[in-house]
Design an enzyme around this catalytic site. Structure first.
Site, PDB file in Angstrom:
ATOM      1  N   ASP A   1       0.767  -1.104  -0.069  1.00 56.67           N
ATOM      2  CA  ASP A   1      -0.048  -0.210   0.107  1.00 56.67           C
ATOM      3  C   ASP A   1       0.920   1.112  -0.032  1.00 56.67           C
ATOM      4  OD1 ASP A   1       0.895  -0.196   2.572  1.00 56.67           O
ATOM      5  OD2 ASP A   1      -1.068   0.250   3.606  1.00 56.67           O
ATOM      6  N   SER A   2       2.308   1.125  -0.039  1.00 55.26           N
ATOM      7  CA  SER A   2       3.097   2.267  -0.245  1.00 55.26           C
ATOM      8  C   SER A   2       2.894   2.731  -1.603  1.00 55.26           C
ATOM      9  CB  SER A   2       4.654   1.686  -0.005  1.00 55.26           C
ATOM     10  OG  SER A   2       4.688   0.630  -1.024  1.00 55.26           O
TER      11      SER A   2
ATOM     12  N   ASP B   1      -1.013  -6.434  -0.668  1.00 53.91           N
ATOM     13  CA  ASP B   1      -1.149  -5.840   0.516  1.00 53.91           C
ATOM     14  C   ASP B   1      -2.867  -5.192   0.855  1.00 53.91           C
ATOM     15  OD1 ASP B   1       0.206  -4.785   2.812  1.00 53.91           O
ATOM     16  OD2 ASP B   1       0.863  -3.010   1.871  1.00 53.91           O
TER      17      ASP B   1
ATOM     18  N   LYS C   1      -0.682  -9.389   2.824  1.00 51.70           N
ATOM     19  CA  LYS C   1       0.116  -8.853   3.819  1.00 51.70           C
ATOM     20  C   LYS C   1      -0.900  -7.990   4.797  1.00 51.70           C
ATOM     21  CE  LYS C   1       3.108  -5.563   3.981  1.00 51.70           C
ATOM     22  NZ  LYS C   1       2.708  -4.509   4.788  1.00 51.70           N
TER      23      LYS C   1
ATOM     24  N   GLU D   1      -1.295  -5.443   8.591  1.00 53.72           N
ATOM     25  CA  GLU D   1      -0.616  -4.869   9.417  1.00 53.72           C
ATOM     26  C   GLU D   1      -1.267  -5.200  10.784  1.00 53.72           C
ATOM     27  OE1 GLU D   1      -0.448  -0.571   8.945  1.00 53.72           O
ATOM     28  OE2 GLU D   1       0.936  -1.000   7.202  1.00 53.72           O
TER      29      GLU D   1
ATOM     30  N   GLU E   1       9.246  -3.542  10.965  1.00 57.27           N
ATOM     31  CA  GLU E   1       9.473  -2.044  10.355  1.00 57.27           C
ATOM     32  C   GLU E   1       9.928  -1.322  11.280  1.00 57.27           C
ATOM     33  OE1 GLU E   1       6.784  -0.642   7.502  1.00 57.27           O
ATOM     34  OE2 GLU E   1       7.760   1.402   7.492  1.00 57.27           O
TER      35      GLU E   1
HETATM   36  O1  KIV Z   1       3.405  -1.002   1.819  1.00 55.56           O
HETATM   37  C1  KIV Z   1       4.744  -1.656   1.650  1.00 55.56           C
HETATM   38  O2  KIV Z   1       5.594  -0.999   0.659  1.00 55.56           O
HETATM   39  C2  KIV Z   1       5.103  -2.142   2.885  1.00 55.56           C
HETATM   40  C3  KIV Z   1       6.676  -2.402   2.962  1.00 55.56           C
HETATM   41  C4  KIV Z   1       7.185  -1.196   3.511  1.00 55.56           C
HETATM   42  C5  KIV Z   1       6.934  -3.410   3.922  1.00 55.56           C
HETATM   43  O3  KIV Z   1       4.497  -2.498   3.776  1.00 55.56           O
END
Ligand code: KIV
Length: 289
Positions: free
Chosen positions: A68-69, A107, A137, A139, A206
């Site tokens: 989600d970055s 994510d 993924k 959080e 992180e």
């Molecule tokens: O969204 C992302 O890119 C991340 C990484 C920084 C682990 O969660």
């Protein structure tokens, strides 16, 4: 310093190695577990489109995260918070199409799993079915254990993410290092164990002190994926735009830049523009008669 694109070193001893191995089939979570048993380190990068993902796949990066970055790096938002399921699904599908070997992890964005396990299952299922990702993924440590458990029971591999969880930026008021001090360190250990017990196949750490990340890595039987968490983690992940010097302005201290793509791309655009205004492009060899 610019690093040329190199193929994984075929002289590496282990043909099963995640990076540098000779197998061309898609990487699975079983391969990730086997790498932890062998004590093998591996790299992970983010990717948000088919073309960039294909470059990383060809370079042998075994795991690509459609993070989600993308909110900050690709979609022009100020944080990861506004990213939607539609956006993650669209870009995850592109990354899957652009790759042959890498395990693609999609994510789950903010708001897509916090309501509970059923909401998490609905959205994770969408990522697996519509985008074709091999894992998702999310959080959170103890607080996300129920969600992880249900997804794993349903057959969806989960990468967990503890330490700094950027979707909570509004609660943190920034991006502070986590796990400093005895109480915070104990909480991080509890979080890491909780996601392992819930069935996660790997966990991102992180912005965690290197000594604490090393302890977590020793204790867990699933691999730790560090970002700003020191060299002892089993794997390391970077946001690709940071890693390749594409990000504008300052990058976090833990980032190492392996290229200066922003400068190179800007230079190419300027050279094209100058050729156009000076009538040097198209030349004879680019023209049809
Ligand atoms: O969204 C992302 O890119 C991340 C990484 C920084 C682990 O969660």
């Amino acid at each position: 310093m610019t690093h040329a694109l190199k193929s994984p070193d075929s002289s590496r001893a282990n043909s099963k190695a995640l990076y540098g191995g000779t197998s061309s089939r898609r990487i699975t979570v079983r391969d990730i577990a086997a790498a932890k048993e062998r004590g093998e380190k591996w790299p992970m990068l983010t990717a948000y489109d088919a073309m960039t993902a294909s470059v990383f796949d060809e370079a042998g990066i075994p795991v690509l995260l459609v993070g989600d970055s993308m909110g900050n790096c690709h979609l022009g938002y100020e944080s990861t918070v506004p990213v939607t399921m539609d956006e993650i699904t669209l870009l995850s599908a592109a990354v899957v199409r652009g790759t042959k070997r890498a395990l693609i992890v999609g994510d789950l964005p903010f708001g897509s799993y916090q309501e509970g396990a059923v909401q998490a299952l609905r959205n994770a299922t969408r990522l697996v079915k519509e985008a074709g990702v091999g894992a998702v993924k999310l959080e959170g440590g103890e607080r996300s254990a129920h969600q992880i458990e249900l997804l794993v029971q349903a057959g969806i591999p989960v990468m967990a993410h503890v330490g700094l969880t950027p979707q909570s930026v509004n609660a943190y008021g920034g991006y502070p290092v986590q796990g400093r001090g005895e109480e915070a360190a104990q909480q991080l250990l509890r979080d890491a164990k909780a996601v392992q017990d819930a069935g996660a196949f790997a966990v991102v750490l992180e912005l965690v002190p290197a000594e604490l990340a090393a302890e977590v890595t020793r204790i867990l039987h699933i691999p730790t994926v560090g970002i700003g968490a020191g060299v002892e983690c089993d794997a390391q992940v970077l946001v690709w735009t940071d890693m390749a010097g594409m990000t504008a302005g300052r990058v976090p201290r833990f980032v190492k830049q392996y290229a200066q793509l922003r400068e190179a791309l800007g230079g190419a655009a300027k050279a094209f523009a100058e050729d156009v205004v000076g009538a040097a492009y198209p030349a004879e060899e680019h023209s049809f008669h």
